[in-house]
Design an enzyme around this catalytic site. Structure first.
Site, PDB file in Angstrom:
ATOM      1  N   THR A  20      50.956  10.815  32.908  1.00  0.00           N
ATOM      2  CA  THR A  20      50.404  12.046  33.724  1.00  0.00           C
ATOM      3  C   THR A  20      49.717  12.735  32.975  1.00  0.00           C
ATOM      4  OG1 THR A  20      52.567  13.328  33.078  1.00  0.00           O
ATOM      5  CG2 THR A  20      52.665  11.987  35.219  1.00  0.00           C
ATOM      6  N   LYS A  27      55.636   9.065  30.771  1.00  0.00           N
ATOM      7  CA  LYS A  27      54.677   9.560  29.260  1.00  0.00           C
ATOM      8  C   LYS A  27      54.039  10.860  29.776  1.00  0.00           C
ATOM      9  CE  LYS A  27      51.845   8.198  25.609  1.00  0.00           C
ATOM     10  NZ  LYS A  27      50.825   9.415  25.800  1.00  0.00           N
ATOM     11  N   ASP A  73      44.521   7.270  39.383  1.00  0.00           N
ATOM     12  CA  ASP A  73      43.442   8.318  39.937  1.00  0.00           C
ATOM     13  C   ASP A  73      42.728   8.705  38.521  1.00  0.00           C
ATOM     14  OD1 ASP A  73      44.187   8.794  42.385  1.00  0.00           O
ATOM     15  OD2 ASP A  73      46.077   9.977  42.197  1.00  0.00           O
ATOM     16  N   GLY A  89      39.460  10.441  38.392  1.00  0.00           N
ATOM     17  CA  GLY A  89      38.728  11.491  38.371  1.00  0.00           C
ATOM     18  C   GLY A  89      37.808  11.543  39.417  1.00  0.00           C
ATOM     19  N   CYS A 131      40.569  17.268  39.206  1.00  0.00           N
ATOM     20  CA  CYS A 131      39.801  16.211  39.466  1.00  0.00           C
ATOM     21  C   CYS A 131      39.202  16.249  40.778  1.00  0.00           C
ATOM     22  CB  CYS A 131      40.528  15.037  39.302  1.00  0.00           C
ATOM     23  SG  CYS A 131      41.960  14.808  40.556  1.00  0.00           S
ATOM     24  N   GLU A 153      32.113  13.513  35.341  1.00  0.00           N
ATOM     25  CA  GLU A 153      33.177  14.678  35.947  1.00  0.00           C
ATOM     26  C   GLU A 153      33.201  15.409  34.755  1.00  0.00           C
ATOM     27  OE1 GLU A 153      37.706  14.673  37.406  1.00  0.00           O
ATOM     28  OE2 GLU A 153      37.254  13.389  35.520  1.00  0.00           O
TER      29      GLU A 153
END
Length: 470
Positions: free
Chosen positions: A145, A171, A243, A245, A277, A371
């Site tokens: 995460t 983690k 996931d 970005g 994001c 991003e």
């Protein structure tokens, strides 16, 4: 040592968690070496057996109780989020409430979605058969995460995993791990066996070792594209959900409600200091209202208060590190050097980076096609919806997009043609409800989060068929 710290083994080093705002020490956690990965996974394998054995009502009870514990301690959770991630206090409070909701949704999912009856007799030759399929746990899941939502994004991985009867090796980001540790403490206090969720705090070498372990059946990762590619190379044959970005476009048509649109876009661009994001990065505005939109947008941006995230009056806190703020400054300066106009911002003081608005940005600038993950937004005039759609769909990353219009036909055309995992109509790109499927198109993600959809990714069907049982 901070009371939230993990017990530091004598032969392990410590990671010091620092405040993004002033650099003060928030806490310490163990810097677990990669050599400990096998030991951690072995504990998780035992946890997987225990989790599978928990009846659904018990999984639901634990998650409901955890939600209640988080809610009852919401002020402490919010303060911890502020301290370790730099989110403002009002944003942190919202994240805590979303975490509570995510856990409650997970508790509900534990009590349903257990499988379906299969109509075997709908097929010639199977008239004597009847049966069903169940949803069974995968086993051991590694969850990695990020720092930008250090509580709720953890809940989005732990809640569905526990609902499905899995064990998790968690983690969290070493930059902001304390909220995650506190949440796991609530799960244990609610009755979850400690073996079911193992916390592994450490660097990239530890992550690589965990991801590559053969006993791991799934890796759930939220973070950057480069790290996602590394995980996919190292993981081997296991399920990957990521996931990675976005670069969210928002289209603004001339028939929108201008004041509401600007208000929503300012929030979408600068929430969490832009470290979001699905934050609004490119605003594509119909030419006839471009100047009016620009004036109002810059005016509202200038009113935002930048500073101490613990101050109730602050709208924009620090970025996670000074290095991140410097990187933002660099990509903005690159755009300016290539001809972009700076309308407001581009002022840095340590990790504080002021909300920044650019126009006339070249499409070969990083701030356009990558991003940016910072409080930076681009305003771009367009002559038509078709032009806006082409520009919106250009980048390789795509999670959410938005459009503001009072014309339903225009809205539905955009919804159909925008290449994104979610299209927000008359809403900023950063709107997210924790029950909806969440993920992206193109290189934005693999799989979906959102409680029900994560639960389904974290379980597997098992078919039971009885022949001649009528």
């Amino acid at each position: 040592m901070n009371s939230l710290s993990l017990s530091l083994a004598a032969d392990y080093k410590a990671i010091t968690v620092l405040s993004p705002y002033d650099g003060s020490t928030v806490g310490e956690v163990t810097d677990v070496p990669a050599s400990s990965a096998t030991m951690i996974i072995e504990t998780a394998k035992l946890g997987a057996q225990m989790a599978r054995g928990l009846p659904r009502h018990e999984r639901a009870r634990i998650l409901e109780k955890t939600a209640a514990l988080v809610e009852s301690d919401k002020d402490a959770f919010a303060s911890l989020i502020v301290a370790e991630s730099g989110k403002t206090l009002k944003q942190a409070r919202k994240e805590v409430l979303r975490c509570v909701n995510t856990l409650k949704l997970s508790a509900e999912e534990a009590k349903r979605n257990a499988g379906e009856v299969i109509p075997f007799d709908a097929y010639v030759g199977s008239e004597s058969r009847q049966g069903w399929f169940t949803r069974e746990p995968l086993g051991v899941i590694v969850a990695i995460t990020p720092y930008n939502d250090p509580l709720n994004l953890v809940a989005h991985k732990l809640g569905p995993a526990i609902a499905g009867g899995n064990a998790v090796v968690l983690k969290p980001s070493e930059l902001a791990p304390l909220s995650a540790i506190k949440l796991v403490g609530c799960l244990n206090a609610a009755g979850l066996p400690t073996e079911v969720v193992s916390i592994a705090t450490g660097g990239s070498a530890l992550g690589k070792a965990l991801v590559a372990h053969r006993a791991v059946r799934m890796v759930s990762f939220t973070g950057g594209f480069v790290t996602g590619e590394q995980i996919s190379r190292n993981a081997g044959l296991k399920k990957l959900v990521m996931d990675l970005g976005g670069n969210a476009p928002v289209i603004v048509m001339a028939d929108c409600d201008l004041n509401e649109t600007v208000e929503s876009c300012v929030s979408g661009a600068f929430w969490a200091a832009g470290q979001n994001c699905i934050g609004t990065q490119r605003i594509l505005i119909e030419a006839t209202i471009y100047e009016a939109f620009k004036r109002l947008f810059v005016e509202k941006t200038s009113a935002l208060v930048v500073g101490d995230p613990a101050d109730e009056r602050t709208d924009v806190g620090p970025m996670i590190t000074e290095v991140s703020a410097k990187r933002s400054e660099e990509v903005v300066n690159e755009a300016i050097d290539k001809g972009a106009n700076l309308l407001i911002g581009n002022v840095r003081q340590g990790s504080l980076y002021s909300p920044t608005v650019l126009e006339n940005v070249s499409q070969n600038c990083k701030v356009w096609y990558e991003e940016v993950f910072s409080p930076v937004v681009i305003l771009q005039s367009v002559d038509s919806l078709d032009e806006a759609l082409i520009l919106a769909n250009g980048p390789e990353y795509s999670l959410h997009a938005g459009i503001f219009t009072s014309n339903l036909k225009v809205a539905m055309k955009a919804a159909k043609q925008l290449e994104a995992g979610g299209v927000m109509i008359n809403d900023s790109s950063d709107y997210r409800f924790d029950a909806m499927p969440f993920g992206g198109f193109k290189y934005g993600s693999m799989g979906r989060e959102g409680v029900r959809f994560a639960y389904e990714d974290m379980t597997q069907p098992k078919v039971i068929c009885l022949n001649g049982a009528t």
